[in-house]
Design a protein around this motif. Structure first.
Motif, mmCIF file in Angstrom:
data_model
loop_
_atom_site.group_PDB
_atom_site.id
_atom_site.type_symbol
_atom_site.label_atom_id
_atom_site.label_comp_id
_atom_site.label_asym_id
_atom_site.label_seq_id
_atom_site.Cartn_x
_atom_site.Cartn_y
_atom_site.Cartn_z
ATOM 1 N N PHE A 1 -82.013 -86.947 -55.076
ATOM 2 C CA PHE A 1 -81.238 -85.732 -54.730
ATOM 3 C C PHE A 1 -80.366 -86.247 -53.528
ATOM 4 C CE2 PHE A 1 -80.964 -82.789 -51.068
ATOM 5 C CZ PHE A 1 -80.335 -81.885 -51.723
ATOM 6 N N LEU A 2 -80.821 -87.204 -52.533
ATOM 7 C CA LEU A 2 -79.967 -87.459 -51.229
ATOM 8 C C LEU A 2 -78.648 -88.497 -51.804
ATOM 9 C CD1 LEU A 2 -80.286 -87.229 -48.328
ATOM 10 C CD2 LEU A 2 -81.098 -89.413 -48.448
ATOM 11 N N ALA A 3 -78.628 -88.830 -53.175
ATOM 12 C CA ALA A 3 -77.500 -89.524 -53.494
ATOM 13 C C ALA A 3 -76.207 -88.539 -53.698
ATOM 14 C CB ALA A 3 -77.603 -90.019 -55.241
ATOM 15 N N HIS A 4 -76.409 -87.300 -53.989
ATOM 16 C CA HIS A 4 -75.420 -86.144 -54.046
ATOM 17 C C HIS A 4 -74.744 -86.314 -52.371
ATOM 18 C CE1 HIS A 4 -76.319 -85.466 -58.156
ATOM 19 N NE2 HIS A 4 -77.611 -85.290 -57.841
ATOM 20 N N LEU A 5 -75.463 -86.046 -51.508
ATOM 21 C CA LEU A 5 -75.268 -85.687 -50.222
ATOM 22 C C LEU A 5 -74.336 -87.025 -49.696
ATOM 23 C CD1 LEU A 5 -74.886 -84.406 -47.732
ATOM 24 C CD2 LEU A 5 -77.091 -84.769 -47.066
ATOM 25 N N LEU A 6 -74.912 -88.197 -50.012
ATOM 26 C CA LEU A 6 -74.319 -89.370 -49.482
ATOM 27 C C LEU A 6 -72.970 -89.396 -50.231
ATOM 28 C CD1 LEU A 6 -77.495 -91.746 -49.638
ATOM 29 C CD2 LEU A 6 -76.168 -91.060 -47.381
ATOM 30 N N SER A 7 -72.820 -89.298 -51.373
ATOM 31 C CA SER A 7 -71.497 -89.398 -52.118
ATOM 32 C C SER A 7 -70.396 -88.444 -51.602
ATOM 33 C CB SER A 7 -71.801 -89.111 -53.574
ATOM 34 O OG SER A 7 -71.943 -87.502 -53.762
ATOM 35 N N GLY B 1 -80.574 -75.597 -58.336
ATOM 36 C CA GLY B 1 -79.798 -76.590 -57.895
ATOM 37 C C GLY B 1 -79.293 -77.647 -58.847
ATOM 38 N N SER B 2 -80.334 -78.134 -59.432
ATOM 39 C CA SER B 2 -80.019 -79.133 -60.330
ATOM 40 C C SER B 2 -78.972 -78.810 -61.464
ATOM 41 C CB SER B 2 -81.266 -79.664 -60.845
ATOM 42 O OG SER B 2 -81.117 -80.851 -62.024
ATOM 43 N N ALA B 3 -79.389 -77.460 -62.088
ATOM 44 C CA ALA B 3 -78.393 -77.118 -63.023
ATOM 45 C C ALA B 3 -77.029 -76.937 -62.504
ATOM 46 C CB ALA B 3 -79.231 -75.574 -63.711
ATOM 47 N N ASP B 4 -77.017 -76.339 -61.330
ATOM 48 C CA ASP B 4 -75.474 -76.333 -60.673
ATOM 49 C C ASP B 4 -74.809 -77.510 -60.729
ATOM 50 O OD1 ASP B 4 -75.802 -73.390 -60.621
ATOM 51 O OD2 ASP B 4 -76.510 -73.364 -58.572
ATOM 52 N N LEU B 5 -75.445 -78.502 -60.210
ATOM 53 C CA LEU B 5 -74.937 -79.890 -60.004
ATOM 54 C C LEU B 5 -74.429 -80.483 -61.583
ATOM 55 C CD1 LEU B 5 -77.326 -81.616 -57.778
ATOM 56 C CD2 LEU B 5 -74.849 -81.477 -57.292
ATOM 57 N N VAL B 6 -75.412 -80.269 -62.631
ATOM 58 C CA VAL B 6 -75.095 -80.447 -64.002
ATOM 59 C C VAL B 6 -73.787 -79.909 -64.285
ATOM 60 C CG1 VAL B 6 -75.965 -80.616 -66.224
ATOM 61 C CG2 VAL B 6 -77.378 -81.293 -64.504
ATOM 62 N N ARG B 7 -73.697 -78.805 -64.197
ATOM 63 C CA ARG B 7 -72.633 -77.833 -64.778
ATOM 64 C C ARG B 7 -71.453 -77.913 -63.896
ATOM 65 N NH1 ARG B 7 -75.059 -72.129 -65.766
ATOM 66 N NH2 ARG B 7 -73.208 -71.833 -66.751
ATOM 67 N N GLY B 8 -71.516 -78.493 -62.664
ATOM 68 C CA GLY B 8 -70.064 -78.868 -62.069
ATOM 69 C C GLY B 8 -69.974 -77.891 -60.918
ATOM 70 N N ILE B 9 -71.030 -76.714 -60.793
ATOM 71 C CA ILE B 9 -70.690 -75.424 -60.016
ATOM 72 C C ILE B 9 -70.670 -76.049 -58.515
ATOM 73 C CG2 ILE B 9 -71.768 -73.398 -59.434
ATOM 74 C CD1 ILE B 9 -72.710 -73.094 -62.104
ATOM 75 N N ALA B 10 -72.064 -77.122 -58.300
ATOM 76 C CA ALA B 10 -72.270 -77.707 -57.144
ATOM 77 C C ALA B 10 -71.490 -79.036 -57.182
ATOM 78 C CB ALA B 10 -73.564 -77.788 -56.608
ATOM 79 N N PRO B 11 -70.597 -79.376 -56.028
ATOM 80 C CA PRO B 11 -69.912 -80.683 -56.227
ATOM 81 C C PRO B 11 -70.455 -81.626 -55.846
ATOM 82 C CG PRO B 11 -69.294 -79.321 -54.285
ATOM 83 C CD PRO B 11 -70.199 -78.468 -54.884
ATOM 84 N N SER B 12 -70.439 -82.807 -56.565
ATOM 85 C CA SER B 12 -71.070 -84.192 -56.224
ATOM 86 C C SER B 12 -70.275 -85.224 -56.831
ATOM 87 C CB SER B 12 -72.415 -84.363 -56.761
ATOM 88 O OG SER B 12 -73.088 -85.684 -56.816
ATOM 89 N N ALA B 13 -69.916 -86.303 -56.186
ATOM 90 C CA ALA B 13 -69.561 -87.371 -56.857
ATOM 91 C C ALA B 13 -70.392 -88.451 -57.435
ATOM 92 C CB ALA B 13 -68.712 -88.136 -55.786
ATOM 93 N N ALA B 14 -71.874 -88.168 -57.192
ATOM 94 C CA ALA B 14 -72.864 -88.906 -57.885
ATOM 95 C C ALA B 14 -73.684 -88.492 -59.115
ATOM 96 C CB ALA B 14 -73.989 -88.921 -56.759
ATOM 97 N N LEU B 15 -72.730 -87.761 -59.836
ATOM 98 C CA LEU B 15 -73.444 -87.160 -60.992
ATOM 99 C C LEU B 15 -73.146 -88.336 -62.144
ATOM 100 C CD1 LEU B 15 -74.709 -84.436 -62.188
ATOM 101 C CD2 LEU B 15 -72.332 -84.171 -63.183
ATOM 102 N N PRO B 16 -74.233 -88.740 -62.705
ATOM 103 C CA PRO B 16 -74.146 -89.786 -63.652
ATOM 104 C C PRO B 16 -73.613 -89.399 -65.121
ATOM 105 C CG PRO B 16 -76.320 -89.262 -63.593
ATOM 106 C CD PRO B 16 -75.605 -88.503 -62.714
ATOM 107 N N GLY B 17 -72.463 -88.688 -65.147
ATOM 108 C CA GLY B 17 -71.910 -88.598 -66.137
ATOM 109 C C GLY B 17 -71.007 -87.358 -65.935
ATOM 110 N N PRO B 18 -70.232 -86.840 -67.067
ATOM 111 C CA PRO B 18 -69.497 -85.564 -66.823
ATOM 112 C C PRO B 18 -70.132 -84.053 -66.678
ATOM 113 C CG PRO B 18 -69.498 -86.252 -68.892
ATOM 114 C CD PRO B 18 -70.121 -87.358 -68.478
ATOM 115 N N PRO B 19 -69.653 -83.392 -65.838
ATOM 116 C CA PRO B 19 -70.338 -82.121 -65.867
ATOM 117 C C PRO B 19 -70.280 -81.224 -67.192
ATOM 118 C CG PRO B 19 -68.238 -81.870 -64.832
ATOM 119 C CD PRO B 19 -68.420 -83.378 -65.145
ATOM 120 N N GLY B 20 -71.273 -80.467 -67.334
ATOM 121 C CA GLY B 20 -71.518 -79.888 -68.790
ATOM 122 C C GLY B 20 -72.761 -79.220 -68.884
#
Length: 357
Positions: free
Chosen positions: A37-43, A230-249
């Motif tokens: 989880f912390l990787a998203h904030l660090l990114s 929160g995890s689902a929002d990250l995967v779908r690109g609703i919550a921003p993160s540069a650490a997502l290991p793949g395109p949002p979807g």
């Protein structure tokens, strides 16, 4: 860019109530949307231009350093400071003071997922020549939180406890900008709450405490339900993160996972490594950790399936947490916040939540 700003992240508290059910000795940092989880904030800190961050840790402190090292892989310089006993938010900030070199410091609660523009928060702080600036968000139901009223210019007026009739919908979002001199004035060596002690004392002394208010994405991940969403929002690109290991979807599938051709996996589901999902299974908005198995015809919705756990044929798991290596027998039904502890095995038809008709 914020090259002259340092970050402090307060992490390692026992955090979400999901942790005792899912922490594996081999995988100590809770994955969220495929990465710790912390990787998203660090990114996001790195993307804003910050180059140096101090992690104030306590619970399982060593796992953070093992996972992130010196931060070079993230483009950051990371330093770790461990609390020997719980010090609260203010005490945790004070505990890292001797590792800070910048005059302006961004401070984050490590269990919050947020999409605010960090540069804009610092700009508000500097424009107002503030001692402390708080990121404030507006929420639909402020009764569930303490609230922070501000005047027309954004100056903080008070810090109010939870009430049935809050005067504002603005709440503390767990992101602050401190001038270093304020951190040095926090009492050392004892628990201190910034909300109950530090900030009220600053207001009483006439310090310049400002709010930066926006409608950015924000979610406190202190409960399993919030973590899953929160995890689902990250995967779908609703919550921003540069650490997502793949395109949002609609789903994130890590290497080695096998999904049957007619399995329906969507809603921001994160599928870990070597997961297997059988024919006709339906998985919506869930977190499946490495090695989990979802059998043919099973339904998993808004749930966590732990490392190596198995949900057998035709089972139903909705709004539930299945601990590491647990087995949910065929045609069992778990709903409404059910928790299954690690290594527990439920026999086929062993648990049912809905009445027979």
């Amino acid at each position: 860019m914020l090259e002259d700003v340092e970050a402090v992240i307060l992490v390692g508290g026992k955090g979400t109530r999901l942790r005792p059910l899912t922490l594996s000795a081999a995988k100590p940092m809770l994955p969220t949307a495929g990465v710790p989880f912390l990787a998203h904030l660090l990114s996001r800190i790195r993307a804003a231009g910050v180059r140096r961050a101090v992690l104030g840790t306590s619970y399982l402190a060593e796992t953070f350093e093992q996972g992130f090292g010196d931060g070079s892989a993230l483009g950051l310089e990371l330093t770790y400071v461990t609390e020997e006993e719980p010090l609260g938010t203010g005490g945790g900030i004070r505990n890292v003071a001797d590792r800070l070199t910048a005059e302006t410091v961004l401070v984050f609660n490590g269990d919050v997922l947020c999409g605010t523009d960090l540069s804009a928060v610092v700009e508000t702080h500097r424009r107002r020549e503030a001692d402390v600036t708080l990121h404030l968000v507006r929420v639909p139901n402020p009764r569930a939180f303490g609230c922070v009223p501000t005047d027309a210019e954004g100056r903080v007026l008070a810090f109010l406890e939870k009430t049935e009739d809050p005067p504002t919908d603005q709440i503390n979002a767990g992101c602050y900008v401190f001038q270093r001199k304020v951190i040095d004035e926090i009492p050392a060596g004892r628990p201190v709450s910034v909300e109950r002690e530090t900030f009220p004392a600053l207001l009483a002394a006439g310090a310049r405490v400002w709010g930066h208010v926006d409608n950015a994405y924000w979610r406190d991940l202190g409960t399993p339900a919030d973590l899953v969403h929160g995890s689902a929002d990250l995967v779908r690109g609703i919550a921003p993160s540069a650490a997502l290991p793949g395109p949002p979807g609609e789903r994130l599938v890590l290497e080695g996972a096998e999904l049957a051709r007619d399995a329906l996996v969507f809603g921001g589901t994160a599928v870990g490594r070597d997961v297997r999902i059988g024919a006709g299974a339906r998985v919506e908005g869930s977190m499946l950790f490495d090695g989990a198995v979802v059998g043919p015809g099973a339904l998993v919705r808004h749930s966590v399936i732990g490392y190596g756990a198995q949900v057998h044929d035709g089972a139903v798991v909705i709004d539930a947490v299945v601990g590491d290596r647990a087995i949910i027998g065929a045609h069992c039904e778990l709903r409404h916040g059910a928790r299954v502890w690690p290594d527990v095995a439920l026999p086929p038809h062993g648990v049912r939540f809905s009445p027979d008709v």
